[in-house]
Design a protein around this motif. Structure first.
Motif, short mmCIF file in Angstrom:
data_model
loop_
_atom_site.label_atom_id
_atom_site.label_comp_id
_atom_site.label_asym_id
_atom_site.label_seq_id
_atom_site.Cartn_x
_atom_site.Cartn_y
_atom_site.Cartn_z
N GLY A 51 8.16 11.60 2.19
CA GLY A 51 6.88 11.87 2.80
C GLY A 51 5.85 10.80 2.52
N GLY A 52 5.90 10.25 1.29
CA GLY A 52 4.96 9.19 0.92
C GLY A 52 5.15 7.93 1.74
N PHE A 53 6.40 7.59 2.04
CA PHE A 53 6.66 6.40 2.85
C PHE A 53 6.28 6.62 4.32
CE2 PHE A 53 9.20 4.77 -0.68
CZ PHE A 53 8.87 3.43 -0.62
N LYS A 54 6.06 7.89 4.70
CA LYS A 54 5.62 8.18 6.07
C LYS A 54 4.12 8.48 6.11
CE LYS A 54 8.60 11.47 6.80
NZ LYS A 54 9.36 12.54 7.52
N LEU B 213 -6.67 0.01 4.03
CA LEU B 213 -5.53 0.71 3.41
C LEU B 213 -4.53 1.12 4.48
CD1 LEU B 213 -4.49 1.65 0.67
CD2 LEU B 213 -5.63 3.84 1.07
N ASN B 214 -3.95 0.13 5.15
CA ASN B 214 -2.95 0.42 6.16
C ASN B 214 -1.61 0.71 5.48
OD1 ASN B 214 -1.83 0.83 8.64
ND2 ASN B 214 -2.15 -1.24 9.40
N THR B 215 -0.76 1.48 6.17
CA THR B 215 0.56 1.83 5.62
C THR B 215 1.64 1.37 6.58
OG1 THR B 215 0.49 4.00 6.70
CG2 THR B 215 -0.41 3.85 4.47
N MET B 216 2.90 1.65 6.21
CA MET B 216 4.01 1.25 7.06
C MET B 216 3.94 1.92 8.43
SD MET B 216 6.01 -0.94 5.63
CE MET B 216 7.46 -0.71 6.65
N VAL B 217 3.63 3.22 8.43
CA VAL B 217 3.52 3.93 9.71
C VAL B 217 2.35 3.38 10.51
CG1 VAL B 217 3.12 6.18 10.77
CG2 VAL B 217 4.58 6.01 8.76
N ASN C 129 0.82 -1.21 0.00
CA ASN C 129 0.00 0.00 0.00
C ASN C 129 0.85 1.26 0.00
OD1 ASN C 129 -2.36 -1.51 0.08
ND2 ASN C 129 -2.54 -1.40 2.30
N THR C 130 1.92 1.25 0.81
CA THR C 130 2.80 2.41 0.91
C THR C 130 3.52 2.68 -0.40
OG1 THR C 130 3.14 1.93 3.26
CG2 THR C 130 4.68 3.46 2.22
N VAL C 131 4.07 1.63 -1.01
CA VAL C 131 4.77 1.79 -2.29
C VAL C 131 3.80 2.26 -3.37
CG1 VAL C 131 5.99 0.55 -4.12
CG2 VAL C 131 6.54 0.09 -1.73
N LEU C 132 2.58 1.71 -3.36
CA LEU C 132 1.58 2.11 -4.34
C LEU C 132 1.23 3.58 -4.20
CD1 LEU C 132 -0.25 1.05 -6.61
CD2 LEU C 132 -1.99 0.58 -4.89
N LEU C 133 1.07 4.03 -2.96
CA LEU C 133 0.77 5.45 -2.72
C LEU C 133 1.90 6.34 -3.24
CD1 LEU C 133 -0.75 5.38 0.88
CD2 LEU C 133 -1.89 6.17 -1.18
N CYS C 134 3.14 5.92 -2.98
CA CYS C 134 4.29 6.72 -3.44
C CYS C 134 4.36 6.78 -4.96
CB CYS C 134 5.59 6.13 -2.88
SG CYS C 134 5.81 6.39 -1.11
N VAL C 135 4.20 5.62 -5.59
CA VAL C 135 4.33 5.53 -7.05
C VAL C 135 3.24 6.34 -7.74
CG1 VAL C 135 4.20 3.96 -9.02
CG2 VAL C 135 5.54 3.33 -7.01
N LEU C 136 2.04 6.35 -7.16
CA LEU C 136 0.92 7.05 -7.78
C LEU C 136 0.92 8.54 -7.47
CD1 LEU C 136 -2.04 4.54 -7.29
CD2 LEU C 136 -0.77 5.02 -9.38
N THR C 137 1.17 8.90 -6.21
CA THR C 137 0.98 10.29 -5.80
C THR C 137 2.17 11.20 -6.08
OG1 THR C 137 1.73 9.80 -3.54
CG2 THR C 137 -0.63 9.61 -3.99
N VAL C 138 3.39 10.70 -5.89
CA VAL C 138 4.56 11.57 -6.01
C VAL C 138 4.76 12.09 -7.44
CG1 VAL C 138 7.07 11.73 -5.79
CG2 VAL C 138 5.72 10.60 -4.01
N PRO C 139 4.79 11.24 -8.47
CA PRO C 139 4.94 11.78 -9.83
C PRO C 139 3.80 12.70 -10.24
CG PRO C 139 5.37 9.41 -9.79
CD PRO C 139 4.75 9.76 -8.48
N ILE C 140 2.56 12.32 -9.89
CA ILE C 140 1.42 13.14 -10.28
C ILE C 140 1.45 14.49 -9.59
CG2 ILE C 140 -1.11 13.31 -10.17
CD1 ILE C 140 -1.22 10.29 -10.50
N SER C 141 1.70 14.48 -8.28
CA SER C 141 1.73 15.74 -7.53
C SER C 141 2.89 16.63 -7.98
CB SER C 141 1.81 15.47 -6.03
OG SER C 141 3.00 14.78 -5.71
N SER C 142 4.04 16.03 -8.28
CA SER C 142 5.19 16.81 -8.75
C SER C 142 4.91 17.45 -10.10
CB SER C 142 6.44 15.93 -8.83
OG SER C 142 6.77 15.39 -7.57
N LEU C 143 4.29 16.67 -11.02
CA LEU C 143 3.95 17.20 -12.34
C LEU C 143 2.92 18.31 -12.24
CD1 LEU C 143 4.13 17.05 -15.41
CD2 LEU C 143 2.37 15.26 -15.36
N LEU C 144 1.90 18.11 -11.41
CA LEU C 144 0.88 19.15 -11.22
C LEU C 144 1.49 20.41 -10.63
CD1 LEU C 144 -2.19 17.10 -9.91
CD2 LEU C 144 -1.93 18.18 -12.14
#
Length: 212
Positions: free
Chosen positions: A165-168, A190-194, A74-89
């Motif tokens: 931040g995504g991994f946290k 949708l639990n995460t590492m934290v 779940n954590t890796v999926l969140l990072c892969v999806l949100t970081v590139p999209i948010s950075s591009l936006l």
């Protein structure tokens, strides 16, 4: 002699910050590593006088635990999806704001005012854009050949810190789904590492939490 006094003054001024850093950052990291290598470490058991063997059992249990793998996915999926999209936006919004001349200063003030006390904004030298306009360069080419390359160090910083931040990630999931992060013990949770670490701490299993 004067230089030696200046050094002592510098260390004296830095001493409070260094002490706080050692107490609240360095020692917790060292202590977390220590607890991770103590088999089945528990604060309550320590209070009862129990001792723990040194080993990698906590890591083995964490890796074999099915919920840990789900949290990691779940954590890796969140990072892969949100970081590139948010950075591009963020990049597109920045370029868009920069192109609206009459609103440029007010909008930049509104967007960056909350951050000016702890960071700096990276504006690009306008001479590059002026030279490109003189040559009749298209906006798309200006974006690809000037804006992106000159912003690449900052983009790299944003992406790296975004992944950190995504991994946290934890608070936004709690805000959307509540403390259960979805149906309890269900595939849709949708639990995460934290979140996994907090779950381990709630059961007083500091060794497993530290290993995670």
């Amino acid at each position: 002699m004067v230089e030696g006094k200046q050094k002592w003054k510098a260390w004296l001024y830095l001493a409070p910050a260094i002490v706080l850093l050692l107490v609240f950052t360095v020692w917790p990291i060292i202590n977390t590593v220590r607890m991770a290598f103590l088999e089945g470490y528990s604060g309550l058991k320590v209070a009862g006088g129990e001792s723990f063997a040194f080993g990698v059992g906590n890591f083995v249990k964490v890796i074999k635990y099915q919920k840990f793998l789900s949290c990691l996915k779940n954590t890796v999926l969140l990072c892969v999806l949100t970081v590139p999209i948010s950075s591009l936006l963020a990049l597109l919004v920045a370029v868009f704001l920069n192109s609206i001349k009459w609103l440029q200063k007010p909008l930049q003030t509104i967007f960056f005012l909350p951050y000016v006390t702890k960071s700096i904004a990276i504006g690009i030298n306008k001479q590059y854009y002026d030279a490109a306009k003189v040559d009749g360069t298209s906006r798309r080419r200006i974006f690809a050949r000037i804006t992106v390359p000159l912003l690449s160090p900052m983009l790299a910083y944003v992406v790296i810190t975004g992944f950190i931040g995504g991994f946290k990630e934890y608070t936004s999931i709690i805000g959307i789904f509540g403390e259960a992060m979805g149906p309890a013990d269900a595939a849709g949770r949708l639990n995460t590492m934290v979140g996994f670490i907090y779950d381990a701490l709630s059961t007083n299993n500091q060794g497993r939490a530290s290993a995670a």
